[in-house]
Structures are given as C-alpha cells and as structure tokens.
Design a protein around this motif. Structure first.
Motif, PDB file in Angstrom:
ATOM      1  N   GLU A 177       0.910  -1.180  -0.164  1.00  0.00           N
ATOM      2  CA  GLU A 177       0.056   0.157  -0.074  1.00  0.00           C
ATOM      3  C   GLU A 177       0.750   1.386   0.025  1.00  0.00           C
ATOM      4  OE1 GLU A 177       0.325  -1.520   4.267  1.00  0.00           O
ATOM      5  OE2 GLU A 177      -0.814  -2.096   2.405  1.00  0.00           O
ATOM      6  N   ASN A 178       1.968   1.269   0.471  1.00  0.00           N
ATOM      7  CA  ASN A 178       2.785   2.507   0.481  1.00  0.00           C
ATOM      8  C   ASN A 178       3.781   2.516  -0.681  1.00  0.00           C
ATOM      9  OD1 ASN A 178       4.377   0.068   1.495  1.00  0.00           O
ATOM     10  ND2 ASN A 178       5.469   1.262   2.930  1.00  0.00           N
ATOM     11  N   ALA A 179       3.834   1.819  -1.787  1.00  0.00           N
ATOM     12  CA  ALA A 179       4.470   1.597  -2.887  1.00  0.00           C
ATOM     13  C   ALA A 179       4.267   2.794  -3.754  1.00  0.00           C
ATOM     14  CB  ALA A 179       4.418   0.535  -3.759  1.00  0.00           C
ATOM     15  N   ASN A 180       5.218   3.355  -4.566  1.00  0.00           N
ATOM     16  CA  ASN A 180       5.135   4.425  -5.417  1.00  0.00           C
ATOM     17  C   ASN A 180       5.957   4.015  -6.644  1.00  0.00           C
ATOM     18  OD1 ASN A 180       6.353   6.817  -6.942  1.00  0.00           O
ATOM     19  ND2 ASN A 180       5.477   7.968  -5.358  1.00  0.00           N
ATOM     20  N   LEU A 181       4.528   3.956  -7.640  1.00  0.00           N
ATOM     21  CA  LEU A 181       5.161   3.551  -9.084  1.00  0.00           C
ATOM     22  C   LEU A 181       5.923   4.145  -9.771  1.00  0.00           C
ATOM     23  CD1 LEU A 181       4.242   0.909 -10.756  1.00  0.00           C
ATOM     24  CD2 LEU A 181       2.465   2.149 -11.641  1.00  0.00           C
ATOM     25  N   TRP A 211      13.651   3.902 -10.411  1.00  0.00           N
ATOM     26  CA  TRP A 211      14.874   2.907  -9.694  1.00  0.00           C
ATOM     27  C   TRP A 211      15.083   1.721 -10.762  1.00  0.00           C
ATOM     28  CZ3 TRP A 211      15.087  -2.194  -8.244  1.00  0.00           C
ATOM     29  CH2 TRP A 211      16.095  -2.484  -6.951  1.00  0.00           C
ATOM     30  N   MET A 212      14.412   1.615 -11.631  1.00  0.00           N
ATOM     31  CA  MET A 212      14.928   0.292 -12.425  1.00  0.00           C
ATOM     32  C   MET A 212      15.804   0.589 -13.537  1.00  0.00           C
ATOM     33  SD  MET A 212      12.865  -2.387 -11.426  1.00  0.00           S
ATOM     34  CE  MET A 212      12.962  -3.460 -13.076  1.00  0.00           C
ATOM     35  N   ASN A 213      16.059   1.958 -13.590  1.00  0.00           N
ATOM     36  CA  ASN A 213      17.165   2.336 -14.867  1.00  0.00           C
ATOM     37  C   ASN A 213      18.532   2.487 -13.805  1.00  0.00           C
ATOM     38  OD1 ASN A 213      18.795   3.447 -16.526  1.00  0.00           O
ATOM     39  ND2 ASN A 213      17.604   5.420 -16.379  1.00  0.00           N
ATOM     40  N   TRP A 214      19.304   1.344 -14.314  1.00  0.00           N
ATOM     41  CA  TRP A 214      20.655   1.032 -13.726  1.00  0.00           C
ATOM     42  C   TRP A 214      21.522   2.562 -14.055  1.00  0.00           C
ATOM     43  CZ3 TRP A 214      25.294   0.411 -15.829  1.00  0.00           C
ATOM     44  CH2 TRP A 214      25.538   0.234 -17.242  1.00  0.00           C
ATOM     45  N   PRO A 256      12.930   0.499  -3.508  1.00  0.00           N
ATOM     46  CA  PRO A 256      11.831   1.643  -3.155  1.00  0.00           C
ATOM     47  C   PRO A 256      10.874   0.866  -1.900  1.00  0.00           C
ATOM     48  CG  PRO A 256      12.323   2.001  -5.357  1.00  0.00           C
ATOM     49  CD  PRO A 256      12.913   0.790  -5.079  1.00  0.00           C
ATOM     50  N   GLU A 257      10.428   1.683  -0.971  1.00  0.00           N
ATOM     51  CA  GLU A 257       9.609   1.182  -0.087  1.00  0.00           C
ATOM     52  C   GLU A 257       8.434   0.609  -0.616  1.00  0.00           C
ATOM     53  OE1 GLU A 257       7.401   2.925   3.777  1.00  0.00           O
ATOM     54  OE2 GLU A 257       8.842   4.006   3.069  1.00  0.00           O
TER      55      GLU A 257
END
Length: 167
Positions: free
Chosen positions: A93-97, A103-106, A117-118
């Motif tokens: 529920e506290n995820a931020n898309l 974050w997925m971009n290395w 990410p949380e």
C-alpha cells in the motif's frame, strides 16, 4: 542458451554505488551440448514482450503459485545498453510506481541501489533473452496489486510496464 561460457552477475548497486559484482556476486556458467532432460511446463500464464507492443498479458491471474512463460518476440538494445526483460513486482500500500520505474534504470546514479523503493517486493522474472525464445519463472501470489516491468528507462512510455490486480 547456446553452448559456451557465460557469467551470471548482479548489477544491483550498494548504497555507495558499487555493483554487487564487486562483492563476489558473479559466477561462471558453462553450457554444454548435453541435453538436460528438463521439459517446459505444460501449464503457464503467457506473457509476450516486444519492442513494439511492450508487455502483453491477456490472461486473468489468480492467487496461488503460478508459473509464467515469457515469450520474447524480439529484442533490442535500449538507451541503458541492455535489452528488455520482465520482472514481477508486488506493490504494497505504500509503494510508489514512479519511484519503482525510476529505480529500474541502472544507468541513473540512484537506480538499482539496494534497497529497492519502499513497498516494492520483487518476486521473479526473466532477464533479456534472444528473439523468439521463451523463459519461465514461478511465483507465489496473494491478493493485491502487481506490476510487470522491464529494466529500461521510462518503461511506461515504452509499454514495458503492465499493472494487474489479484482479488
């Protein structure tokens, strides 16, 4: 895989920006011409991925242990110097898309830095594969929101981010 020598590596980064490979998360893999005898699963949830159509998931998914078959219709190198892949993520529920996608971009200095990410829980996936090949993974699913996402910059703009909910 074709017979030959490969490396299995982790390119998630520590908080200081060093890749996990510097901690020893790097293993050799030798693929021989011998057949393993492993046969593909008979029942799986099909996922198609391509540079044109993105991630396509047409089946409804139910809770429980599920096997996914990811078919790579094509493959291309994106601006982050890798091809498309598929990662299954559960969103709490506290995820931020937006945070997940960034974050997925290395190649971003803050991308793929441990921890994720949380509110984000990675459950499995298939790394970039050659065109016209299929890979499989199995995950235990519970009711909630999920995302299939590729490790490419701006995945949603490329249709490489697909949300779904399990009730």
């Amino acid at each position: 895989l074709e017979p030959g020598y490969y490396l299995i590596e982790c390119y998630v980064k520590m908080e200081n920006g060093e890749f996990h490979t510097t901690m020893g998360m790097l293993e050799p893999l030798v693929v021989s011409q011998d057949t393993s005898g492993i046969i593909p699963p008979e029942n799986f949830i099909p996922i198609n991925i391509s540079s044109e159509n993105g991630i396509v998931l047409n089946d409804s998914i139910t809770a429980g242990t599920q096997t996914f078959g990811v078919y790579f219709q094509d493959q291309k190198v994106y601006e982050n110097v890798v091809g498309h892949d598929v990662n299954l993520v559960k969103l709490n529920e506290n995820a931020n898309l937006d945070s997940l996608e960034k974050w997925m971009n290395w190649m971003d200095p803050k991308g793929l830095i441990d921890p994720a990410p949380e509110g984000i829980v990675f459950l499995g996936g298939v790394n970039d594969m050659p065109p016209l090949t299929m890979g499989y993974f199995t995950a235990a699913l519970t009711p909630g929101d999920y995302v299939l996402i590729s490790e490419v910059p701006n995945a949603s703009e490329k249709k490489l981010l697909k949300m779904f909910t399990i009730y």
